[in-house]
Motif scaffolding. Structure first.
Motif, short mmCIF file in Angstrom:
data_model
loop_
_atom_site.label_atom_id
_atom_site.label_comp_id
_atom_site.label_asym_id
_atom_site.label_seq_id
_atom_site.Cartn_x
_atom_site.Cartn_y
_atom_site.Cartn_z
N VAL A 56 0.76 -1.28 0.02
CA VAL A 56 0.09 -0.02 -0.09
C VAL A 56 0.79 1.01 0.04
CG1 VAL A 56 -1.59 1.26 1.62
CG2 VAL A 56 -1.99 -1.28 1.13
N ILE A 57 1.89 1.21 0.83
CA ILE A 57 2.66 2.45 1.15
C ILE A 57 3.47 2.70 -0.58
CG2 ILE A 57 4.86 3.33 2.13
CD1 ILE A 57 3.73 1.98 4.65
N TRP A 58 4.08 1.74 -0.96
CA TRP A 58 4.71 1.77 -2.12
C TRP A 58 3.85 1.96 -3.29
CZ3 TRP A 58 4.32 -1.15 -6.76
CH2 TRP A 58 5.14 -1.07 -7.83
N ALA A 59 2.69 1.46 -3.22
CA ALA A 59 1.93 1.73 -4.56
C ALA A 59 1.33 3.37 -4.32
CB ALA A 59 0.53 0.90 -4.49
N ASN A 60 1.19 3.80 -3.14
CA ASN A 60 0.76 5.30 -3.10
C ASN A 60 1.85 6.19 -3.57
OD1 ASN A 60 -2.06 5.79 -2.06
ND2 ASN A 60 -1.67 4.26 -0.45
N TYR A 61 2.93 5.83 -3.23
CA TYR A 61 4.23 6.47 -3.38
C TYR A 61 4.66 6.58 -4.98
CZ TYR A 61 8.94 8.09 -2.94
OH TYR A 61 10.31 8.72 -2.84
N VAL A 62 4.25 5.58 -5.76
CA VAL A 62 4.58 5.74 -7.11
C VAL A 62 3.54 5.84 -8.27
CG1 VAL A 62 6.42 4.15 -6.72
CG2 VAL A 62 4.36 3.16 -7.60
N VAL A 63 2.23 5.74 -7.56
CA VAL A 63 0.99 5.64 -8.60
C VAL A 63 0.95 7.15 -9.06
CG1 VAL A 63 -0.61 6.66 -6.65
CG2 VAL A 63 -1.52 5.09 -8.77
N GLU A 64 1.15 8.22 -8.50
CA GLU A 64 0.86 9.53 -9.37
C GLU A 64 2.04 9.53 -10.59
OE1 GLU A 64 -1.54 11.51 -9.43
OE2 GLU A 64 -2.38 10.36 -7.78
N GLU A 65 3.09 9.27 -10.33
CA GLU A 65 4.41 9.09 -11.42
C GLU A 65 3.73 8.31 -12.34
OE1 GLU A 65 8.75 7.42 -11.96
OE2 GLU A 65 8.11 8.01 -9.59
N LEU A 66 3.48 7.11 -12.22
CA LEU A 66 3.11 6.41 -13.47
C LEU A 66 1.91 6.75 -14.07
CD1 LEU A 66 3.72 2.93 -11.40
CD2 LEU A 66 5.09 3.84 -13.21
N ASP A 73 -0.69 -4.36 -14.67
CA ASP A 73 0.00 -3.76 -15.66
C ASP A 73 0.78 -2.41 -15.48
OD1 ASP A 73 -0.72 -5.91 -17.13
OD2 ASP A 73 -2.43 -4.94 -18.34
N LEU A 74 0.13 -1.64 -14.79
CA LEU A 74 0.49 -0.13 -14.53
C LEU A 74 1.61 -0.30 -13.57
CD1 LEU A 74 0.43 3.07 -14.58
CD2 LEU A 74 -1.17 2.72 -12.76
N PHE A 75 1.56 -0.78 -12.43
CA PHE A 75 2.49 -0.89 -11.36
C PHE A 75 3.73 -1.80 -11.73
CE2 PHE A 75 -1.24 0.55 -8.76
CZ PHE A 75 -0.62 1.55 -8.32
N LEU A 76 3.59 -3.06 -12.41
CA LEU A 76 4.53 -4.10 -12.60
C LEU A 76 5.22 -4.22 -13.86
CD1 LEU A 76 2.91 -7.00 -10.61
CD2 LEU A 76 4.55 -5.12 -9.51
N LYS A 93 12.09 2.55 -5.54
CA LYS A 93 11.04 2.20 -6.19
C LYS A 93 11.13 1.16 -7.07
CE LYS A 93 9.73 7.05 -6.55
NZ LYS A 93 9.53 8.40 -7.51
N GLY A 94 12.19 1.19 -7.77
CA GLY A 94 12.47 -0.04 -8.60
C GLY A 94 12.77 -1.38 -7.73
N SER A 95 13.54 -1.14 -6.96
CA SER A 95 13.58 -2.57 -6.19
C SER A 95 12.27 -3.05 -5.46
CB SER A 95 14.38 -2.09 -4.78
OG SER A 95 15.67 -1.74 -5.11
N PHE A 96 11.44 -2.28 -5.01
CA PHE A 96 10.15 -2.78 -4.54
C PHE A 96 9.31 -3.35 -5.93
CE2 PHE A 96 11.01 -0.43 -0.68
CZ PHE A 96 10.50 -1.34 0.06
N GLN A 97 9.30 -2.73 -7.03
CA GLN A 97 8.76 -2.84 -8.13
C GLN A 97 9.42 -4.52 -8.57
OE1 GLN A 97 9.76 -1.10 -11.99
NE2 GLN A 97 7.71 -1.09 -12.31
N SER A 98 10.58 -4.80 -8.63
CA SER A 98 11.19 -5.84 -9.02
C SER A 98 10.63 -7.12 -8.08
CB SER A 98 12.62 -5.84 -8.75
OG SER A 98 12.93 -4.92 -9.83
#
Length: 141
Positions: A25-35, A88-91, A100-105
């Motif tokens: 949840v924290i990571w997704a909230n952190y990157v969602v706007e950028e994506l 699709d968006l997040f991964l 951000k990329g580490s958590f994505q991986s």
């Protein structure tokens, strides 16, 4: 002794699962706007014919406009259009760098391993639904 070990293992699994979902949840909230900002579909109108959209929603996610990313009613299960778009968006949409990329991986690896039981993607669907309109989500389909 055995009951105590089972309780410890069970407690560990619960704590691990809650931690995993909280971090998702924290990571997704952190990157969602950028994506979403970089997404080519963010500003477009829905590119589906009305009859195709109607068929898509009827077959894939009849409650799409009523749920908040997840739907467990009517035997639908957790897979929704929002959860597919979130995956699709997040991964897969853009390779992120640094932390951000580490958590994505990490989440990509978990999803590859455990597609049927990955609740991280479902949490990401709820985050996506709170940041993107239904029309923006449909543009990803």
């Amino acid at each position: 002794m055995f009951k105590h070990q089972v309780k410890v293992v069970f407690l560990f699994i619960i704590i691990f699962s809650i931690s995993y979902l909280a971090i998702a949840v924290i990571w997704a909230n952190y990157v969602v706007e950028e994506l979403l900002e970089e997404s080519p579909s963010a500003a477009q109108n829905i590119d589906l014919q009305p009859e195709h959209l109607k068929a898509l929603l009827k077959i894939e996610d009849p409650e799409f406009y009523q749920h908040y990313g997840l739907n467990i009613s009517n035997g639908q299960g957790l897979t929704t259009i929002s959860s597919v778009v979130a995956r699709d968006l997040f991964l897969n949409y853009k390779k992120l760098n640094g932390v951000k990329g580490s958590f994505q991986s990490f989440y990509k690896a978990v999803f590859s391993c455990c597609k049927k039981i990955d609740f991280g993607r479902d949490v990401m669907a709820v985050v996506l639904d709170s940041h993107a309109t239904k029309e923006q989500q449909l543009n990803w389909v």
